[in-house]
Design a protein around this motif. Structure first.
Motif, PDB file in Angstrom:
ATOM      1  N   UNK A  43     -38.077   9.678  31.516  1.00 32.73           N
ATOM      2  CA  UNK A  43     -37.005  10.831  31.799  1.00 32.73           C
ATOM      3  C   UNK A  43     -37.612  12.187  31.450  1.00 32.73           C
ATOM      4  N   UNK A  44     -36.915  13.234  31.874  1.00 32.58           N
ATOM      5  CA  UNK A  44     -37.545  14.578  31.502  1.00 32.58           C
ATOM      6  C   UNK A  44     -36.648  14.827  30.528  1.00 32.58           C
ATOM      7  N   UNK A  56     -36.423  17.377  28.061  1.00 36.01           N
ATOM      8  CA  UNK A  56     -36.004  18.737  27.917  1.00 36.01           C
ATOM      9  C   UNK A  56     -35.139  19.620  29.071  1.00 36.01           C
ATOM     10  N   UNK A  57     -34.878  18.542  30.247  1.00 31.48           N
ATOM     11  CA  UNK A  57     -34.293  18.997  31.339  1.00 31.48           C
ATOM     12  C   UNK A  57     -32.772  18.356  31.437  1.00 31.48           C
ATOM     13  N   UNK A  93     -28.790  16.537  35.731  1.00 27.67           N
ATOM     14  CA  UNK A  93     -28.722  17.032  37.081  1.00 27.67           C
ATOM     15  C   UNK A  93     -30.345  17.657  37.339  1.00 27.67           C
ATOM     16  N   UNK A  94     -31.031  18.177  36.652  1.00 24.31           N
ATOM     17  CA  UNK A  94     -32.336  18.681  36.859  1.00 24.31           C
ATOM     18  C   UNK A  94     -33.248  17.413  37.140  1.00 24.31           C
ATOM     19  N   UNK A 128     -28.800  18.016  28.163  1.00 21.18           N
ATOM     20  CA  UNK A 128     -30.364  17.765  28.129  1.00 21.18           C
ATOM     21  C   UNK A 128     -30.376  16.104  27.776  1.00 21.18           C
TER      22      UNK A 128
END
Ligand SMILES: Nc1ncnc2c1ncn2[C@@H]1O[C@H](COP(=O)(O)OP(=O)(O)O)[C@@H](O)[C@H]1O
Ligand SMILES: [Mg+2]
Lengths: 347, 242
Positions: free
Chosen positions: B95-96, B98-99, B102-103, B138
Motif C-alpha cells: 500500500x502507499x 504515506x498517503x 482515500x488517496x 494515513x
C-alpha cells in the motif's frame, strides 16, 4: 486527489505572494551588494527546489543534482557567447540539460537500477564533469567561440532583454529576473505535484511495486520527474552564473553535491518551500561564518546536518506542519472543516 | 471482445520457475475460465506465491508460458499485466503508507478514469468496503487488517475482470475474514478470481474448485470435499493443518 487543484495550491500561492512582495521590497531597502549576493542565493534555491521535487516527491535520491545545475550554467554560458545573446542561450541551457537527464535517466530507470546505484551513478557523473572540465585549460578546448578555460572557468555573458542582445540587464534587474524565475518554478512545481502525474510520482515514492500493480509504468513517471527536475536545476544554473559572473568546474565538486542534499534534509522532504527556505538560511549562515575564523565552515555544516538527521529527521517545514496540525486537532471548536484530501499538497 | 462464461482467461503451459536448484514452480499447466473462482492451496513453500508472481509479472519464469485471455504475457512487466484489467493483491501488503486511504484508492481508479469518475468510484468503494472512518487517515498508521482492506479497495476500485489475491485474509480478525469471503463472492459476480489461501475455514467459505500445490507442482485439482477426502492430499497438507 485533484479535487480543486487551486484550493490545494493555496499555500503555494501564499508563499508565492510573499515572494513577490520580497521581490519588490528588497531592492528598496537593501544595498546593491546584498542584492547581488541574494541573486546567487536565489539561484541555489532553485537548485534546492529541483531536488525537493525529485527527491521529496519523486523519491529519487539524486546525489548529482548539481551536475544539472552546472551543466545548465555551462550550456548557457557557451551558447550565449556563441549566439551573442542570452535569449536562445537560456532555452538551450534548459533543453540540453533536460535531454542529458532524459538520456541518463533512461538507462537508470529503464535499466531498473536500484536506488543506491542511482545515487552512485549520479554522483559519479557529477565528479566526471568536475575532472573533465578542469582539464580543459588549453586553447584547443573550444566550443565555437567559447574557450572552456579549465579550472578558471568561463565568464558568463549577462542576461539581456529578450531578442535585444545589446541591452544587458543590470545586477538589480538580474535580481528581479532571478526572483521571478524562482517564484515561477515554485508555482510550477507546486502545481505539478498536485496533478495526476505528481500524485502518481508520490505513489511511486511510497511503493513502486504497488504503483506498477495498479497499472502505472513507473519507469516513465520517474523519468518524467527526473527530467523536469533537471530542467529546473538548469534554470538555477543560468541564474547562478549570472549572479556570479562566471562559471567554473568547482560547481561540480563534492562539497556542492553534498550541500544540495543538506538543504533538502534541513528544509524537509515532501515540501517545496522548506528546502527553499533552508537554502537561504544556510547561505547566510555560511556567509556570516565566512567573515570570522573561529569556527570552521564545514564543521558547522556537518553539525547542522547531524543535528537534523538525528533530532529533526523530517526537516523544518514538515515538523512545523505536523505541529500546527496537531494543535488544530486539540482545539476542536476551531477546527476548520476541510473537504477533499488533506496533507500531501504542495506547501 | 465479448466475454463468455467458459472462455479461458488464464493459462500456463509447462511453467517453471527455478531458483538455483530449488524448483519453486515446476512444469505447471494451469487453466482458469472466465468468472471462475479458484483457490490455490498447499503447504508453506509449495510454490503458490512464486506461481502467483509469475502470473503477475513480478517474476520472469525460467521457462514455459503465461497467457492471459489468450495473450502471451510471459515475462511481462507487472504494469503490463495490470493494464489488461487485472487486479492484484500481493501476500505482503503493498500500500502507499504515506498517503491516506482515500488517496490510495483514488490512485487505483484514476488509472482508468478521469478525475470526476475516479472520485465517484473512490467514494463508492469506500462505502462498499466500509472504510469511511479511516478514509482520511494515513495508511501507514492503520492496523494490519485495515491495510489489507485498503489494498482490497484498490483492487476493487479498478473494476478488474480478473482478480488475483495472494492470502487476502492473512492477519485478519475473524470478522474481517468473514467479510473478505463475502467480498470475494461479490467480486466473483463480475470477475474471475484466483485466491491463494492458507486458512482452511476461509477456503470452505468461498471455494468451488481448489488447486493443491505441492513442491512446485499441481498435486490435485478438485472440490474441497474431494481434496479433504483424499489420502495423499491429507498427507501433504491437511494432516498438519485443518
Ligand atoms: N526469490 C527467491 N529466491 C530463492 N528461493 C525462493 C524465492 N522465492 C521463493 N523461493 C523458494 O521457493 C519455494 C516456494 O516458495 P513460495 O512460492 O513463497 O511458497 P508458498 O507461497 O506456497 O508458501 C520455497 O522453497 C521458497 O524458499
Ligand atoms: Mg505464499
Amino acid at each position: 486527489m485533484n479535487s480543486g487543484i487551486l484550493r490545494q495550491m493555496r499555500p503555494t500561492f501564499v508563499y508565492a505572494l510573499l515572494g513577490i512582495i520580497f521581490m519588490f521590497a528588497a531592492p528598496q531597502v537593501l544595498q546593491l551588494f546584498t542584492i547581488i549576493n541574494l541573486t546567487t542565493a536565489i539561484a541555489l534555491a532553485v537548485l534546492a527546489l529541483s531536488l525537493a521535487l525529485i527527491w521529496g516527491y519523486g523519491g529519487i535520491l539524486c546525489f548529482g543534482q548539481v551536475a544539472f545545475f552546472g551543466l545548465g550554467a555551462y550550456a548557457y554560458t557557451i551558447s550565449a557567447i556563441n549566439f551573442g545573446g542570452s535569449t536562445w542561450a537560456i532555452l538551450m541551457a534548459v533543453m540540453i540539460t533536460s535531454a542529458f537527464a532524459a538520456a541518463l535517466g533512461y538507462f537508470i530507470f529503464f535499466g531498473r537500477v536500484s536506488d543506491v546505484y542511482l545515487g552512485v551513478i549520479t554522483l559519479t557523473v557529477t565528479l566526471i564533469f568536475f575532472s573533465l572540465i578542469r582539464r580543459t585549460s588549453g586553447p584547443e578546448y573550444k566550443i565555437g567561440n567559447a574557450l572552456l578555460g579549465g579550472f578558471n572557468g568561463v565568464s558568463s555573458p549577462p542576461i539581456n532583454l529578450p531578442w535585444n542582445p545589446t541591452s544587458f540587464l543590470f545586477p538589480e534587474q538580474v535580481f528581479y529576473v532571478a526572483m521571478a524565475a524562482l517564484i515561477l518554478c515554485y508555482v510550477f512545481a507546486g502545481w505539478l505535484v498536485n496533478t495526476k502525474f505528481g500524485r502518481v510520482c508520490q505513489a511511486i515514492r511510497e511503493n513502486e511495486l504497488r504503483a506498477e500493480l495498479l497499472g502505472y509504468d513507473t519507469r516513465l513517471y520517474k523519468l518524467g520527474i527526473f527530467t523536469i527536475g533537471a530542467g529546473i536545476a538548469a534554470i538555477g544554473g543560468v541564474l547562478f552564473c549570472n549572479g556570479v559572473g562566471r562559471i567554473t568546474p568547482d560547481v561540480f565538486n563534492l562539497y556542492n553535491a553534498a550541500l544540495t542534499i543538506i538543504w533538502v534534509i534541513v528544509g524537509g522532504r515532501g515540501t517545496l518551500i522548506g528546502p527553499i527556505g533552508a537554502t537561504f538560511a544556510l547561505f547566510y549562515l555560511t556567509s556570516a561564518l565566512g567573515g570570522q575564523s573561529v569556527l570552521n565552515n564545514n564543521l558547522v555544516l556537518g553539525i547542522i546536518l547531524i543535528f537534523f538527521v538525528l533530532l529533526v529527521p523530517k526537516g523544518v517545514a514538515p515538523t512545523i506542519i505536523d505541529w500546527v496540525n496537531a494543535r488544530r486537532k486539540k482545539a476542536p471548536g476551531r477546527v476548520r472543516r476541510r473537504r477533499g484530501s488533506r496533507g500531501e499538497g504542495a506547501q | 471482445m465479448t466475454r463468455q462464461r467458459g472462455d479461458v482467461v488464464v493459462e500456463t503451459r509447462d511453467l517453471c520457475m527455478h531458483f538455483g536448484g530449488v524448483r519453486a514452480v515446476d512444469q505447471v499447466d494451469f487453466t482458469l475460465f472466465d468468472r471462475e473462482l479458484r483457490c490455490l492451496i498447499g503447504p508453506n513453500g509449495a510454490g503458490k506465491s512464486t506461481f502467483f508472481k509469475c502470473l503477475t509479472g513480478q517474476l520472469r519464469p525460467t521457462s514455459g508460458e503465461v497467457l492471459i485471455r489468450g495473450q502471451e504475457m510471459t515475462g511481462a512487466e507487472p504494469f503490463e499485466v495490470a493494464s489488461l484489467g487485472v487486479g492484484i493483491k500481493t501476500q505482503v501488503p503493498n500500500v502507499f503508507d504515506g498517503l491516506t486511504a482515500e488517496e490510495n484508492i483514488w490512485l487505483s481508479a484514476r488509472r482508468w478514469h478521469g478525475d470526476a469518475r475516479a472520485r465517484a468510484l473512490t467514494a463508492e468503494t469506500i462505502e462498499r468496503l466500509k472504510l469511511g472512518d479511516i478514509r482520511r487517515m494515513l495508511v501507514g498508521r492503520l492496523a494490519h487488517g485495515q491495510r489489507q482492506w485498503v489494498e482490497l479497495g484498490m483492487v476493487v476500485a479498478a473494476e478488474p475482470w480478473l482478480v488475483l489475491l495472494d492470502e487476502p485474509a492473512a492477519g485478519m480478525t475473524h470478522e474481517e475474514t468473514f467479510r473478505t469471503a463475502e467480498l470475494i463472492e461479490e467480486i466473483n459476480k463480475t470477475s474471475a478470481l484466483i485466491v491463494v489461501e492458507h486458512d482452511m475455514q476461509f477456503i470452505r467459505m468461498i471455494s468451488r474448485t481448489v488447486t493443491l500445490f505441492h513442491e512446485g507442482r499441481i498435486l490435485m485439482q478438485d472440490t474441497m470435499e474431494a481434496i479433504s477426502a483424499d489420502k495423499r492430499a491429507r498427507e501433504v497438507y491437511l494432516g498438519h493443518r485443518a
